[in-house]
Design a protein around this motif. Structure first.
Motif, mmCIF file in Angstrom:
data_model
loop_
_atom_site.group_PDB
_atom_site.id
_atom_site.type_symbol
_atom_site.label_atom_id
_atom_site.label_comp_id
_atom_site.label_asym_id
_atom_site.label_seq_id
_atom_site.Cartn_x
_atom_site.Cartn_y
_atom_site.Cartn_z
ATOM 1 N N VAL A 50 13.721 -7.115 -19.318
ATOM 2 C CA VAL A 50 12.365 -7.920 -19.380
ATOM 3 C C VAL A 50 12.290 -8.841 -17.890
ATOM 4 C CG1 VAL A 50 11.268 -9.799 -20.539
ATOM 5 C CG2 VAL A 50 12.693 -8.269 -21.828
ATOM 6 N N ALA A 51 13.436 -9.143 -17.349
ATOM 7 C CA ALA A 51 13.110 -9.834 -16.051
ATOM 8 C C ALA A 51 12.720 -9.050 -14.951
ATOM 9 C CB ALA A 51 14.304 -10.596 -15.823
ATOM 10 N N THR A 52 13.338 -7.838 -14.970
ATOM 11 C CA THR A 52 12.861 -6.765 -14.041
ATOM 12 C C THR A 52 11.334 -6.340 -14.419
ATOM 13 O OG1 THR A 52 15.242 -5.808 -14.219
ATOM 14 C CG2 THR A 52 13.625 -4.430 -13.147
ATOM 15 N N TRP A 53 10.901 -6.218 -15.449
ATOM 16 C CA TRP A 53 9.609 -5.953 -15.834
ATOM 17 C C TRP A 53 8.683 -7.143 -15.122
ATOM 18 C CZ3 TRP A 53 6.723 -9.073 -18.618
ATOM 19 C CH2 TRP A 53 5.121 -8.714 -18.929
ATOM 20 N N GLY A 54 9.300 -8.241 -15.509
ATOM 21 C CA GLY A 54 8.295 -9.542 -15.042
ATOM 22 C C GLY A 54 8.348 -9.533 -13.530
ATOM 23 N N VAL A 55 9.505 -9.164 -12.795
ATOM 24 C CA VAL A 55 9.376 -9.076 -11.163
ATOM 25 C C VAL A 55 8.323 -7.902 -10.675
ATOM 26 C CG1 VAL A 55 10.468 -8.594 -9.133
ATOM 27 C CG2 VAL A 55 11.325 -10.172 -10.849
ATOM 28 N N LEU A 56 8.381 -6.938 -11.385
ATOM 29 C CA LEU A 56 7.607 -5.909 -11.126
ATOM 30 C C LEU A 56 6.102 -6.119 -11.440
ATOM 31 C CD1 LEU A 56 9.479 -2.516 -12.448
ATOM 32 C CD2 LEU A 56 9.010 -3.233 -9.921
ATOM 33 N N VAL A 80 4.672 -8.612 -11.051
ATOM 34 C CA VAL A 80 4.204 -9.820 -9.837
ATOM 35 C C VAL A 80 3.861 -8.568 -8.782
ATOM 36 C CG1 VAL A 80 4.823 -11.503 -8.228
ATOM 37 C CG2 VAL A 80 5.503 -11.780 -10.433
ATOM 38 N N TRP A 81 4.668 -7.854 -8.420
ATOM 39 C CA TRP A 81 4.428 -6.835 -7.539
ATOM 40 C C TRP A 81 2.980 -5.942 -7.771
ATOM 41 C CZ3 TRP A 81 5.044 -1.211 -7.115
ATOM 42 C CH2 TRP A 81 5.012 -0.801 -5.784
ATOM 43 N N THR A 116 0.535 -6.523 -9.867
ATOM 44 C CA THR A 116 -0.583 -7.581 -10.060
ATOM 45 C C THR A 116 -0.990 -7.796 -8.701
ATOM 46 O OG1 THR A 116 0.225 -8.648 -12.156
ATOM 47 C CG2 THR A 116 -1.413 -9.688 -10.992
ATOM 48 N N ARG A 117 -0.042 -8.174 -7.631
ATOM 49 C CA ARG A 117 -0.612 -8.668 -6.231
ATOM 50 C C ARG A 117 -1.182 -7.335 -5.510
ATOM 51 N NH1 ARG A 117 2.363 -8.105 -1.460
ATOM 52 N NH2 ARG A 117 1.426 -9.577 0.037
ATOM 53 N N GLN A 118 -0.663 -5.883 -5.886
ATOM 54 C CA GLN A 118 -1.152 -4.987 -5.287
ATOM 55 C C GLN A 118 -2.516 -4.666 -5.881
ATOM 56 O OE1 GLN A 118 0.133 -3.084 -2.920
ATOM 57 N NE2 GLN A 118 1.937 -4.409 -3.020
ATOM 58 N N VAL A 119 -2.703 -4.718 -7.130
ATOM 59 C CA VAL A 119 -4.068 -4.642 -7.824
ATOM 60 C C VAL A 119 -5.121 -5.379 -7.299
ATOM 61 C CG1 VAL A 119 -5.095 -4.826 -9.996
ATOM 62 C CG2 VAL A 119 -3.203 -3.519 -9.774
ATOM 63 N N TRP A 120 -4.750 -6.669 -7.125
ATOM 64 C CA TRP A 120 -5.632 -7.733 -6.615
ATOM 65 C C TRP A 120 -6.054 -7.594 -5.292
ATOM 66 C CZ3 TRP A 120 -6.639 -11.432 -2.927
ATOM 67 C CH2 TRP A 120 -7.641 -12.191 -3.242
ATOM 68 N N ASN A 121 -4.843 -7.165 -4.283
ATOM 69 C CA ASN A 121 -5.177 -6.707 -3.216
ATOM 70 C C ASN A 121 -6.486 -5.705 -3.087
ATOM 71 O OD1 ASN A 121 -3.958 -8.677 -1.752
ATOM 72 N ND2 ASN A 121 -2.186 -7.506 -1.506
ATOM 73 N N GLN A 122 -6.113 -4.561 -4.036
ATOM 74 C CA GLN A 122 -7.065 -3.378 -3.983
ATOM 75 C C GLN A 122 -8.564 -3.918 -4.297
ATOM 76 O OE1 GLN A 122 -5.325 -0.199 -6.187
ATOM 77 N NE2 GLN A 122 -5.040 0.980 -4.443
ATOM 78 N N ARG A 123 -8.514 -4.548 -5.308
ATOM 79 C CA ARG A 123 -9.797 -4.938 -5.903
ATOM 80 C C ARG A 123 -10.641 -6.057 -4.916
ATOM 81 N NH1 ARG A 123 -8.461 -5.737 -12.035
ATOM 82 N NH2 ARG A 123 -8.215 -3.615 -12.568
ATOM 83 N N ASN A 124 -10.111 -6.969 -4.500
ATOM 84 C CA ASN A 124 -10.749 -7.784 -3.702
ATOM 85 C C ASN A 124 -10.543 -7.792 -2.161
ATOM 86 O OD1 ASN A 124 -11.501 -9.700 -5.948
ATOM 87 N ND2 ASN A 124 -9.371 -9.760 -6.326
#
Length: 169
Positions: free
Chosen positions: A103-109, A111-112, A114-122
């Motif tokens: 679950v912690a590995t999923w949480g860290v991934l 973040v990564w 979400t950051r990539q998606v935000w950068n792509q959209r905005n």
């Protein structure tokens, strides 16, 4: 940024070493040397952030990942201590620690991703010649042109209707 441009943070209280500050003597580290007695001073000076704040979705994912990871680390420590103590709780704790690690590995991934998606959209606009800024400009221009043509069509349609009504009356 040069050190001369930055405002210097002031200490919250005068430094007192063996009563020297009460006697009026200058103490190393006291930033009030040369100020009038009883003058108000700021507790701190706000400095502009060097890096911009993370976007809200990315920050939310990061906080979630930190909480999950810290709980996983605590759980692993409890499992280790239970193992050393020979407690019956050691085996269930080890199993749940393995699950928590996933679950912690999923949480860290998360973040990564979400950051990539935000950068792509905005888009990441870091310099004036950024392609994201140019694309947004072009989209805005295209929207303006589309609205202008739609308004022109509506006006023409209204004028046709009004001329038909006048000719029929």
């Amino acid at each position: 940024m040069d050190t001369e441009e930055r405002p210097k943070a002031l200490s919250a209280a005068p430094v007192t070493i063996a009563g020297k500050a009460e006697a009026g003597m200058e103490v190393a580290g006291d930033s009030r040397a040369g100020e009038a007695p009883g003058a108000q001073r700021q507790l701190w000076v706000d400095e502009p952030a060097v890096r911009p704040r993370l976007p809200d979705p990315v920050r939310t994912a990061a906080v979630r990942a930190v909480i999950i990871t810290s709980l996983t680390l605590m759980q692993a420590m409890v499992a280790y201590l239970c193992t050393l103590a020979g407690s019956w709780l050691a085996f269930p704790m080890v199993l749940s620690s393995v699950g928590s690690t996933v679950v912690a590995t999923w949480g860290v991934l998360d973040v990564w991703v979400t950051r990539q998606v935000w950068n792509q959209r905005n888009g990441v606009v870091s310099v004036p010649s950024s392609t994201a800024r140019q694309l947004r400009r072009e989209r805005r221009k295209a929207r303006r042109v589309a609205r202008r043509t739609a308004r022109t069509r509506q006006r023409e349609e209204r004028s046709r209707r009004s001329t038909r009504r006048l000719s029929q009356a």
